[in-house]
Design a protein around this motif. Structure first.
Motif, short mmCIF file in Angstrom:
data_model
loop_
_atom_site.label_atom_id
_atom_site.label_comp_id
_atom_site.label_asym_id
_atom_site.label_seq_id
_atom_site.Cartn_x
_atom_site.Cartn_y
_atom_site.Cartn_z
N ALA A 89 -8.53 -82.35 18.09
CA ALA A 89 -7.27 -82.19 17.34
C ALA A 89 -6.04 -82.21 18.24
CB ALA A 89 -7.31 -80.89 16.55
N TRP A 90 -6.23 -82.31 19.56
CA TRP A 90 -5.08 -82.34 20.47
C TRP A 90 -4.17 -83.53 20.10
CZ3 TRP A 90 -7.60 -81.93 26.02
CH2 TRP A 90 -8.12 -80.64 26.18
N PRO A 91 -2.88 -83.30 19.93
CA PRO A 91 -1.96 -84.40 19.64
C PRO A 91 -1.91 -85.41 20.80
CG PRO A 91 -0.96 -82.29 19.12
CD PRO A 91 -2.21 -81.99 19.90
N GLY A 92 -2.21 -86.66 20.51
CA GLY A 92 -2.19 -87.68 21.55
C GLY A 92 -3.26 -87.50 22.60
N GLY A 93 -4.26 -86.67 22.30
CA GLY A 93 -5.35 -86.45 23.25
C GLY A 93 -4.97 -85.59 24.44
N LYS A 94 -3.82 -84.91 24.36
CA LYS A 94 -3.34 -84.09 25.48
C LYS A 94 -3.38 -82.61 25.10
CE LYS A 94 0.73 -83.36 28.40
NZ LYS A 94 2.16 -83.75 28.64
N ALA A 95 -3.85 -81.78 26.04
CA ALA A 95 -3.93 -80.35 25.80
C ALA A 95 -2.55 -79.79 25.45
CB ALA A 95 -4.48 -79.63 27.02
N PRO A 96 -2.43 -79.06 24.35
CA PRO A 96 -1.12 -78.53 23.95
C PRO A 96 -0.64 -77.41 24.87
CG PRO A 96 -2.84 -77.64 22.55
CD PRO A 96 -3.50 -78.67 23.42
N ALA A 97 0.67 -77.34 25.04
CA ALA A 97 1.27 -76.24 25.80
C ALA A 97 1.50 -75.08 24.83
CB ALA A 97 2.60 -76.68 26.41
N VAL A 98 1.04 -73.88 25.21
CA VAL A 98 1.17 -72.74 24.31
C VAL A 98 1.70 -71.51 25.05
CG1 VAL A 98 -0.79 -73.57 22.93
CG2 VAL A 98 -1.15 -71.79 24.64
N VAL A 99 2.35 -70.66 24.28
CA VAL A 99 2.70 -69.31 24.71
C VAL A 99 1.83 -68.38 23.88
CG1 VAL A 99 4.47 -67.50 24.58
CG2 VAL A 99 5.05 -69.76 25.49
N THR A 100 1.21 -67.40 24.50
CA THR A 100 0.30 -66.54 23.77
C THR A 100 0.57 -65.06 24.04
OG1 THR A 100 -2.05 -65.96 23.42
CG2 THR A 100 -1.43 -66.71 25.61
N GLN A 101 0.35 -64.25 23.00
CA GLN A 101 0.38 -62.80 23.18
C GLN A 101 -0.82 -62.43 24.05
OE1 GLN A 101 -1.36 -59.92 22.09
NE2 GLN A 101 0.22 -58.40 21.67
N VAL A 102 -0.67 -61.40 24.85
CA VAL A 102 -1.70 -61.09 25.84
C VAL A 102 -3.08 -60.85 25.23
CG1 VAL A 102 -0.13 -60.23 27.60
CG2 VAL A 102 -0.96 -58.66 25.84
N PHE A 103 -3.14 -60.34 23.99
CA PHE A 103 -4.42 -60.03 23.37
C PHE A 103 -4.97 -61.17 22.51
CE2 PHE A 103 -2.66 -55.53 23.72
CZ PHE A 103 -3.34 -55.28 24.90
N THR A 104 -4.29 -62.33 22.55
CA THR A 104 -4.81 -63.49 21.82
C THR A 104 -5.04 -64.68 22.76
OG1 THR A 104 -2.56 -64.17 21.22
CG2 THR A 104 -3.76 -62.83 19.63
N ALA A 105 -5.03 -64.41 24.06
CA ALA A 105 -5.23 -65.48 25.04
C ALA A 105 -6.60 -66.14 24.88
CB ALA A 105 -5.09 -64.92 26.46
N TRP A 106 -7.57 -65.40 24.32
CA TRP A 106 -8.91 -65.97 24.11
C TRP A 106 -8.86 -67.19 23.21
CZ3 TRP A 106 -10.74 -66.36 19.15
CH2 TRP A 106 -10.12 -65.56 18.17
#
Length: 267
Positions: A166-183
């Motif tokens: 599901a990666w857009p364009g086959g590239k890993a998406p850049a994300v910001v995550t809350q510390v307890f949802t990094a999994w």
């Protein structure tokens, strides 16, 4: 301090209630465990929340009681009831997390001889399998724990493949995550460009995280502070850590994967 005094007073009151109950004919309850409690050698587990309860179930425990109702978003705010103490008094193991300071007080107030077990509540796949194996060894249910781990590994790998596809364009998406949802970011194979929490994002953090131009913000549904990066263009995704009443961990991963996939389709 005021809240702590209220909680301590509440626990003392609950201890008194339990003592009075025991003095008014509780001998049959006390003897039920001594003369061979009818759980056929399987451990009786009391878990403070559904999260610990799901770990116990995955490890092979069949008799699992949960103290904090699923509707309570912040477990440390819960005030135990006399029925909670009664459940603890009949337990072999009491599972709790470090951020739940009342767990040991519950055990002490109930006069239980249960083993108090601290659980590392993190849905990171590696940490989960490690905790399930540890609990299985404690419970004497290693075979059941190993069976669960095998099934979990298969389903987790499948979700990883779906998310990568599901990666857009086959590239890993850049994300910001809350510390307890990094999994969930790890499961998605995402590029983590920043983290925040558990406190609200400061003005400085807002500027720094927005500058990273993330495609997604993975927010902790249980500790949400609202829109994390307004006007950044990032799609915010609610990630749920706690399992439901059925104490099944697998839907937590499936639901997170579905939410991330839906957000990637919009990005």
């Amino acid at each position: 301090m005021a809240r702590n005094r209220v909680r301590i007073a509440s626990l003392l009151a609950l201890t008194t209630v339990l003592a009075l109950t025991a003095g008014c004919g509780g001998s049959s309850d006390a003897s039920s465990k001594d003369d061979g409690h009818p759980h056929d050698g399987a451990p009786v587990v009391v878990a403070t929340t559904t999260w610990e309860g799901a770990f116990a179930k995955a490890a092979g425990a069949k008799d699992v009681k949960v103290i904090v109702p699923q509707s309570v978003q912040h477990a440390p705010d819960y005030d135990p009831k006399p029925s909670d103490l009664a459940a603890v008094a009949d337990a072999d193991f009491v599972l709790y997390a470090p951020f739940e300071p009342y767990a040991e007080k519950i055990k002490a107030a109930a006069g239980s001889d249960a083993k108090l077990v601290e659980v590392n509540l993190d849905n990171d796949a590696g940490k989960v399998t490690g905790e399930v194996a540890r609990l299985g060894k404690l419970f004497g249910t290693e075979s059941a724990a190993a069976t669960w781990q095998k099934g979990f590994g298969t389903q987790y790998a499948g979700l990883q493949r779906e998310l990568k596809a599901a990666w857009p364009g086959g590239k890993a998406p850049a994300v910001v995550t809350q510390v307890f949802t990094a999994w969930s970011a790890k499961m998605a194979g995402a590029q983590v460009v920043g983290t925040y929490g558990p406190e609200a994002v400061s003005a400085k953090q807002l500027s720094e995280l927005s500058a990273k131009k993330p495609e997604l913000v993975l927010d902790n549904a249980h500790m949400s502070t609202g829109t994390v990066l307004p006007d950044s263009g990032a799609e915010q995704v609610k990630i749920v850590n706690f399992p439901g009443k059925d104490l099944d961990l697998l839907p937590v991963y499936r639901d997170a994967a579905a939410a991330v996939k839906a957000a990637l389709a919009k990005s």
